[in-house]
Scaffold this motif. Structure first.
Motif, PDB file in Angstrom:
ATOM      1  N   SER A 146       0.812  -1.213   0.000  1.00  0.00           N
ATOM      2  CA  SER A 146       0.000   0.000   0.000  1.00  0.00           C
ATOM      3  C   SER A 146       0.848   1.267   0.000  1.00  0.00           C
ATOM      4  O   SER A 146       0.339   2.347  -0.260  1.00  0.00           O
ATOM      5  CB  SER A 146      -0.967   0.006   1.187  1.00  0.00           C
ATOM      6  OG  SER A 146      -0.270  -0.032   2.408  1.00  0.00           O
ATOM      7  N   GLY A 147       2.140   1.141   0.306  1.00  0.00           N
ATOM      8  CA  GLY A 147       3.017   2.304   0.275  1.00  0.00           C
ATOM      9  C   GLY A 147       4.334   2.021   0.971  1.00  0.00           C
ATOM     10  O   GLY A 147       4.562   0.932   1.493  1.00  0.00           O
ATOM     11  N   LEU A 148       5.206   3.023   0.958  1.00  0.00           N
ATOM     12  CA  LEU A 148       6.520   2.933   1.596  1.00  0.00           C
ATOM     13  C   LEU A 148       6.708   4.135   2.503  1.00  0.00           C
ATOM     14  O   LEU A 148       6.271   5.239   2.176  1.00  0.00           O
ATOM     15  CB  LEU A 148       7.627   2.924   0.536  1.00  0.00           C
ATOM     16  CG  LEU A 148       7.602   1.757  -0.441  1.00  0.00           C
ATOM     17  CD1 LEU A 148       8.456   2.069  -1.656  1.00  0.00           C
ATOM     18  CD2 LEU A 148       8.089   0.495   0.232  1.00  0.00           C
ATOM     19  N   VAL A 149       7.377   3.902   3.620  1.00  0.00           N
ATOM     20  CA  VAL A 149       7.670   4.974   4.566  1.00  0.00           C
ATOM     21  C   VAL A 149       9.150   4.933   4.873  1.00  0.00           C
ATOM     22  O   VAL A 149       9.720   3.857   5.115  1.00  0.00           O
ATOM     23  CB  VAL A 149       6.867   4.802   5.875  1.00  0.00           C
ATOM     24  CG1 VAL A 149       7.257   5.855   6.894  1.00  0.00           C
ATOM     25  CG2 VAL A 149       5.381   4.856   5.614  1.00  0.00           C
ATOM     26  N   THR A 150       9.790   6.107   4.863  1.00  0.00           N
ATOM     27  CA  THR A 150      11.202   6.198   5.221  1.00  0.00           C
ATOM     28  C   THR A 150      11.316   6.417   6.722  1.00  0.00           C
ATOM     29  O   THR A 150      10.624   7.268   7.291  1.00  0.00           O
ATOM     30  CB  THR A 150      11.869   7.372   4.485  1.00  0.00           C
ATOM     31  OG1 THR A 150      11.692   7.186   3.075  1.00  0.00           O
ATOM     32  CG2 THR A 150      13.346   7.443   4.788  1.00  0.00           C
ATOM     33  N   ILE A 151      12.177   5.606   7.356  1.00  0.00           N
ATOM     34  CA  ILE A 151      12.464   5.767   8.779  1.00  0.00           C
ATOM     35  C   ILE A 151      13.974   5.916   8.929  1.00  0.00           C
ATOM     36  O   ILE A 151      14.713   5.794   7.947  1.00  0.00           O
ATOM     37  CB  ILE A 151      11.948   4.568   9.605  1.00  0.00           C
ATOM     38  CG1 ILE A 151      12.573   3.254   9.122  1.00  0.00           C
ATOM     39  CG2 ILE A 151      10.432   4.507   9.577  1.00  0.00           C
ATOM     40  CD1 ILE A 151      12.274   2.054   9.985  1.00  0.00           C
TER      41      ILE A 151
END
Length: 189
Positions: A146-151
């Motif tokens: 559903s998406g990508l998140v940068t951490i």
């Protein structure tokens, strides 16, 4: 890489209400590790987290279906996400867990267990921080991302469990894989 906090996270999820005000708090994802990569699922889909215990095998089930478990009287299918993703199978350890999730489909809701290498954390994300999944064309199926998140430690792939664990799609996928492997075996003969 995030530290695995198995017991603490299971206790936290079990004792707090999972309801949230999306506008006030943003989105929350339970993150887990699978083959050295971090993934996240909407925390509202999570019923509970259980340590790995042997399950009852189901004859003629696809390879990624580990079996079924009895969850307070309900028979719950258990899927190994490593095998569902086509990754190498590994021996389960003391940090291997089953994340029990609710999956919505056309036929209603279902409870399914997902075997993962270990849980990591609860990630708070603003909807604006979620980037769309990359388009790889037809060679790579990304419909369940559903998406990508940068951490700080890298990227977390956010999974749509309704698409990822659709029973009909999983069994259709296994039928295609089996047909393809038979075709390759026949060509080699």
């Amino acid at each position: 890489m995030m530290e695995t906090k198995n017991t603490e996270l299971a206790t936290t999820l079990g004792t707090r209400s999972l309801k949230r005000d999306i506008l006030a708090e943003g989105l929350q994802y339970l993150t887990f590790n699978l083959a050295g990569e971090e993934y996240g699922i909407d925390i509202l889909k999570v019923q509970e987290i259980r340590g790995w215990m042997p399950v009852t095998k189901v004859p003629n089930a696809p390879v990624f279906v580990r079996g079924v478990m009895n969850l307070r009287g309900a028979i719950v299918p258990v899927i190994d996400l490593r095998l569902r993703f086509g990754l190498e199978a590994v021996e389960y350890t003391k940090i291997t867990v089953v994340i029990v999730v609710t999956v919505q489909s056309d036929s209603g809701s279902r409870i399914i267990g997902m075997v993962v290498d270990g849980v990591s954390d609860v990630l708070n994300v603003n909807a604006t921080d979620i980037k769309p999944s990359p388009d790889f064309g037809t060679a790579v199926h990304t419909e369940f991302i559903s998406g990508l998140v940068t951490i700080e430690a890298g990227m977390v792939m956010l999974l749509d469990v309704d698409r990822l664990l659709s029973i009909d799609e999983m069994f259709a996928l296994e039928a295609v894989r089996t047909t393809e492997s038979r075709g390759v075996a026949m060509l080699a003969a």
